[in-house]
Write an enzyme that holds these catalytic residues in place. Structure first.
Site, mmCIF file in Angstrom:
data_model
loop_
_atom_site.group_PDB
_atom_site.id
_atom_site.type_symbol
_atom_site.label_atom_id
_atom_site.label_comp_id
_atom_site.label_asym_id
_atom_site.label_seq_id
_atom_site.Cartn_x
_atom_site.Cartn_y
_atom_site.Cartn_z
ATOM 1 N N ASP A 295 0.858 -1.190 0.000
ATOM 2 C CA ASP A 295 0.000 0.000 0.000
ATOM 3 C C ASP A 295 0.892 1.237 0.000
ATOM 4 O O ASP A 295 1.349 1.674 1.055
ATOM 5 C CB ASP A 295 -0.881 0.033 1.255
ATOM 6 C CG ASP A 295 -1.895 -1.091 1.303
ATOM 7 O OD1 ASP A 295 -2.838 -1.055 0.511
ATOM 8 O OD2 ASP A 295 -1.736 -2.000 2.139
ATOM 9 N N ARG A 303 4.643 3.192 2.974
ATOM 10 C CA ARG A 303 5.365 2.072 3.581
ATOM 11 C C ARG A 303 6.878 2.135 3.388
ATOM 12 O O ARG A 303 7.603 1.461 4.096
ATOM 13 C CB ARG A 303 4.876 0.744 2.977
ATOM 14 C CG ARG A 303 3.369 0.561 2.920
ATOM 15 C CD ARG A 303 2.739 0.461 4.276
ATOM 16 N NE ARG A 303 1.357 -0.002 4.185
ATOM 17 C CZ ARG A 303 0.434 0.219 5.105
ATOM 18 N NH1 ARG A 303 0.728 0.896 6.199
ATOM 19 N NH2 ARG A 303 -0.795 -0.237 4.949
ATOM 20 N N ARG A 363 -7.069 10.133 2.421
ATOM 21 C CA ARG A 363 -6.627 9.115 1.463
ATOM 22 C C ARG A 363 -7.363 9.261 0.132
ATOM 23 O O ARG A 363 -6.936 8.698 -0.879
ATOM 24 C CB ARG A 363 -6.863 7.719 2.036
ATOM 25 C CG ARG A 363 -6.072 7.423 3.295
ATOM 26 C CD ARG A 363 -6.558 6.140 3.958
ATOM 27 N NE ARG A 363 -6.363 4.980 3.105
ATOM 28 C CZ ARG A 363 -6.931 3.790 3.312
ATOM 29 N NH1 ARG A 363 -7.766 3.624 4.335
ATOM 30 N NH2 ARG A 363 -6.689 2.788 2.500
ATOM 31 N N LYS A 393 -9.206 0.851 -5.280
ATOM 32 C CA LYS A 393 -10.004 0.409 -4.136
ATOM 33 C C LYS A 393 -10.905 1.553 -3.669
ATOM 34 O O LYS A 393 -10.650 2.712 -4.006
ATOM 35 C CB LYS A 393 -9.076 -0.058 -3.005
ATOM 36 C CG LYS A 393 -8.039 0.986 -2.549
ATOM 37 C CD LYS A 393 -7.012 0.360 -1.625
ATOM 38 C CE LYS A 393 -6.020 1.398 -1.138
ATOM 39 N NZ LYS A 393 -4.941 0.811 -0.333
ATOM 40 N N HIS A 394 -11.988 1.232 -2.921
ATOM 41 C CA HIS A 394 -12.465 -0.061 -2.446
ATOM 42 C C HIS A 394 -13.850 -0.251 -3.054
ATOM 43 O O HIS A 394 -14.790 0.420 -2.633
ATOM 44 C CB HIS A 394 -12.570 -0.090 -0.931
ATOM 45 C CG HIS A 394 -11.309 0.301 -0.219
ATOM 46 N ND1 HIS A 394 -10.931 1.622 -0.008
ATOM 47 C CD2 HIS A 394 -10.333 -0.452 0.344
ATOM 48 C CE1 HIS A 394 -9.788 1.654 0.667
ATOM 49 N NE2 HIS A 394 -9.394 0.411 0.900
ATOM 50 N N HIS A 406 -12.162 -2.139 9.221
ATOM 51 C CA HIS A 406 -11.176 -2.873 10.018
ATOM 52 C C HIS A 406 -11.787 -3.285 11.355
ATOM 53 O O HIS A 406 -11.342 -4.257 11.977
ATOM 54 C CB HIS A 406 -9.941 -2.006 10.286
ATOM 55 C CG HIS A 406 -9.129 -1.702 9.064
ATOM 56 N ND1 HIS A 406 -9.449 -0.679 8.205
ATOM 57 C CD2 HIS A 406 -8.019 -2.286 8.567
ATOM 58 C CE1 HIS A 406 -8.565 -0.646 7.226
ATOM 59 N NE2 HIS A 406 -7.685 -1.608 7.418
ATOM 60 N N ASP A 490 -10.210 -7.034 -0.009
ATOM 61 C CA ASP A 490 -9.506 -6.308 1.039
ATOM 62 C C ASP A 490 -9.038 -7.344 2.064
ATOM 63 O O ASP A 490 -9.370 -8.533 1.974
ATOM 64 C CB ASP A 490 -10.425 -5.258 1.671
ATOM 65 C CG ASP A 490 -9.646 -4.084 2.277
ATOM 66 O OD1 ASP A 490 -8.431 -4.233 2.495
ATOM 67 O OD2 ASP A 490 -10.260 -3.037 2.533
#
Length: 753
Positions: A295, A303, A363, A393-394, A406, A490
């Site tokens: 990601d 990352r 985001r 996504k998503h 999540h 996901d």
């Protein structure tokens, strides 16, 4: 006569022992220490379920293989699905129905694999010769003459000269040091396993070179095929952070035949380390390379340490510049590709139309469907140009939710007309522009699928999320929208799936719904076995798996994953010219500087400015944040003789902040709202400080570092600036605006009214 009968009985008993163990699971053999030359071939064929030992860890590699055993090996490899079916007719008079391999010999005869003798016999318990092996394998796999030249002195006039030539010209068999082949010599179990392994690997390589994915799949076991549909994470192994390829990862790649892995920041120390890691991971993958994904959205989801620190999607939304979005996508892809990563789970095509969205926010490119579509397509184009797969996504849209998937199950209650006009718009455009991978959302969409099931968590009735919905994935995405690419879920570690459905059942249901790749199963081994069992039981048709695997193989080929000639040394040498290069940093700075957006200004055009010699108080809820801002301000304003002080707000610290502000000439009041609902953020302390600064006529700025919704919840803000991220390029641009060196030219990409 008695001796002959005992010999035949012993041969039959030996045949029975060969299959005493299950051929469905790989056996670990303990008697290969003197047959190391054959260990790889034996292990390979055992993993395929083709050869087996004697049930006690013994393979007996030097024992001769009989004609019946050889036939059994081949039938288990080529026609295993027929072993449970009724067989009719046996053309050989010496194979009675009581023979332990009657079924296999009958199947082989039906498919023309076997050749009997003129008297109508088969001689099932006679040893297999090297000549017969060549003929048998050549016939079974329809092999043709290759390009290699091997001179064998004892085969020219042999009845098997032609198949021996075919095998040797393809490098599949060789002779002895004296130039002979010894065609009538008996073949051992080790030799036969090695010959079979060579042929299968040869045929697989031929299929790969020809991009004949149907042929390649015909040589893939069910285990290999469903393994391509799994993409676990490897953040930890045995409680330790994973930064190298350890034995646990090797075992998982091999045992589950994994098709991909996702990396996180925990896996990454620096560019050289992660490049070595990805190189070593691919070395474990065999002839089908791994999808290695990450990601790298930019901004809050980043990352790669040391790489270009892009300001994020909402910052791009504030610029409104598709060319910048394309440049951001391209440089991201260039850096990921240099590190050995081929899949970027980005861009986010969710339209953040709800300020209370706890997980998307900055985001997203913004709250306008047209803006998200335009910048999303540009970002995809940039990633493609770099040779990296964009996984958008998503689907069908996570922007207007108030629950983090999540943590729980979001439900989007809009009707179908609204979904078509807003949430689906960027996905439809991406599909029309050939997007190759789409990530599903663990969100329920009752307008498309209103099915409910009983939750395993608490027995309540819960709706089916898109990831598990055939109506959403097969009906809407593939049917109505015409999507032909790879569907990836996901993460299966998220509570929206894990709590309510049980992972194994959810894995099975997701594939049945239309998912091609399961991302981050909690237990990869259990997920793998679930899919193997579902295919073998018919719960998931093998045709469903074939369709998914073919899409995966085609995409791996399209992006050059099968072209793996570059050495690690060459990869490492190229890093410095790509990762965090000055060219990339220039794009980073331009986005941040053009994104800075005025939230409020006394003159309607500028926030309050910092002046020469000011005493500046920097106040925020996080100590790390105020220290970072203080450091950046000090470095940027060395010539202004500023005096700086930091103050914390909230958690009983606000009164101290008020005292500090009383002595200040200028106040930077920094807010960072992300990963929580905007309406539930602690705005009261901010409002208190704003009212006090207004009362005292202080110069100040409300510096928005996260979701830019401050003006919805705060009143009488006279000076405000949004930079859409708390990382360095964003905050540095904001400070330069406050110093009068930059104009705040960005346009707020979300609705705040």
């Amino acid at each position: 006569m008695i001796v002959k009968q005992m010999t035949i009985f012993g041969a039959v008993l030996g045949s029975l022992l060969v299959w005493a163990g299950s051929a469905a699971a790989e056996e670990r053999f303990t008697d290969l220490q003197h047959s190391k030359w054959a260990e790889d071939g034996i292990t390979y064929m055992a993993k395929r379920g083709t050869v087996a030992g004697y049930g006690n860890g013994m393979f007996m590699p030097e024992r001769h293989v009989t004609r019946a055993q050889a036939v059994t090996f081949m039938v288990r490899e080529l026609y295993s699905q027929e072993l449970q079916q009724k067989v009719e007719g046996m053309p050989y008079s010496d194979v009675p129905s009581t023979h332990p391999f009657y079924r296999e010999i009958a199947i082989a005869a039906k498919h023309g694999l076997t050749g009997g003798f003129p008297d109508g016999t088969f001689h099932p318990d006679a040893p297999m010769s090297r000549a017969e092996t060549a003929a048998f394998l050549t016939r079974a796999y329809s092999l043709v003459k290759g390009q290699q030249t091997v001179r064998l002195t004892d085969t020219a006039k042999h009845w098997a000269a032609a198949p021996i030539l075919i095998m040797s010209s393809n490098g599949l068999i060789g002779g002895y040091s004296d130039g002979t082949y010894r065609p009538d010599r008996s073949v051992t179990r080790a030799e036969f396993a090695v010959f079979m392994a060579r042929v299968i690997r040869f045929e697989r390589e031929v299929a790969i070179q020809a991009h004949d994915w149907d042929k390649l799949m015909s040589y893939m076991t069910v285990s290999e095929q469903v393994g391509q549909m799994l993409m676990p994470d490897i953040r930890q192994w045995n409680g330790h952070v994973t930064t190298t390829v350890n034995e646990g990862i090797k075992r998982s790649i091999h045992d589950q035949d994994l098709g991909g892995l996702i990396l996180f920041d925990k896996n990454i120390v620096n560019a050289r380390q992660v490049t070595t890691l990805t190189h070593d991971l691919q070395a474990e993958a065999g002839d089908i390379p791994l999808f290695l994904g990450i990601d790298q959205e930019g901004g809050v989801i980043k990352r790669i340490p040391g790489g270009t620190n892009l300001p994020g999607q909402m910052a791009l939304g504030a610029t409104g510049d598709a060319a910048l979005a394309e440049a951001a996508g391209q440089l991201t892809g260039e850096e990921l590709k240099a590190l050995g990563l081929q899949v970027n789970f980005a861009p986010v095509l969710d339209i953040n139309s709800n300020p209370d969205n706890p997980i998307i926010g900055i985001r997203s490119f913004g709250s306008n469907a047209d803006l998200v579509t335009r910048l999303g397509l540009a970002s995809i184009k940039g990633l493609r140009q770099s040779g990296v797969i964009a996984a958008v996504k998503h689907f069908p849209g996570h922007g207007d939710t108030t629950t983090d998937s999540h943590l729980g199950m979001p439900v989007l209650t809009h009707n179908r007309d609204r979904l078509d006009a807003v949430e689906l718009k960027p996905f439809r455009a991406a599909i029309d522009n050939g997007i190759e991978m789409i990530m599903t959302a663990h969100i329920a969409f009752p307008a498309v699928d209103n099915e409910h099931v009983t939750s395993l968590k608490d027995g309540s009735s819960v709706p089916i999320p898109a990831t598990l919905s055939k109506k959403v994935l097969t009906g809407l995405l593939r049917g109505e929208l015409g999507y032909k690419g790879v569907i990836i879920s996901d993460a299966f570690t998220m509570n929206a799936i894990a709590e309510h459905f049980g992972e194994n059942k959810a894995v099975e249901r997701a594939v049945s719904a239309g998912v091609d790749i399961i991302l981050m199963p909690k237990d990869p081994a259990a997920a793998h076995q679930t899919l193997v069992n579902a295919v073998k039981s018919g719960t998931i048709p093998i045709e469903t798996v074939h369709a998914s695997v073919k899409r995966i193989l085609e995409l791996k080929s399209k992006y050059g994953l099968f072209d793996r000639g570059e050495s690690l040394a060459h990869k490492l040498a190229a890093l410095n010219d790509v990762i965090g290069s000055e060219k990339h940093r220039m794009v980073e700075r331009e986005i941040a500087e053009r994104a800075a957006t005025l939230l409020a200004g006394r003159d309607g055009a500028h926030p309050d400015q910092i002046h020469q010699g000011d005493r500046v108080v920097i106040a925020a809820a996080e100590e790390e944040q105020v220290k970072q801002l203080e450091k950046q301000l000090t470095q940027a304003a060395k010539s202004l003789s500023l005096k700086t002080e930091i103050a914390l707000i909230g958690k009983g610290k606000t009164n101290e902040a008020l005292q500090a502000i009383d002595k200040a000439d200028y106040v930077i009041l920094a807010s960072y709202q992300f990963r929580n609902a905007a309406s539930q953020f602690g705005w009261a302390d901010f409002q208190t400080l704003i009212e006090e600064m207004n009362r005292r006529s202080k110069r100040y700025v409300l510096l928005s570092l996260g979701n830019p919704y401050e003006t919805i919840y705060l009143q009488n803000v006279r000076s405000g600036l949004a930079v859409y991220g708390k990382q360095e390029p964003n905050t540095a641009a904001g400070i330069n605006v406050l110093l009068g060196r930059l104009e705040a030219g960005g346009v707020l990409p979300v609705i705040t009214e």
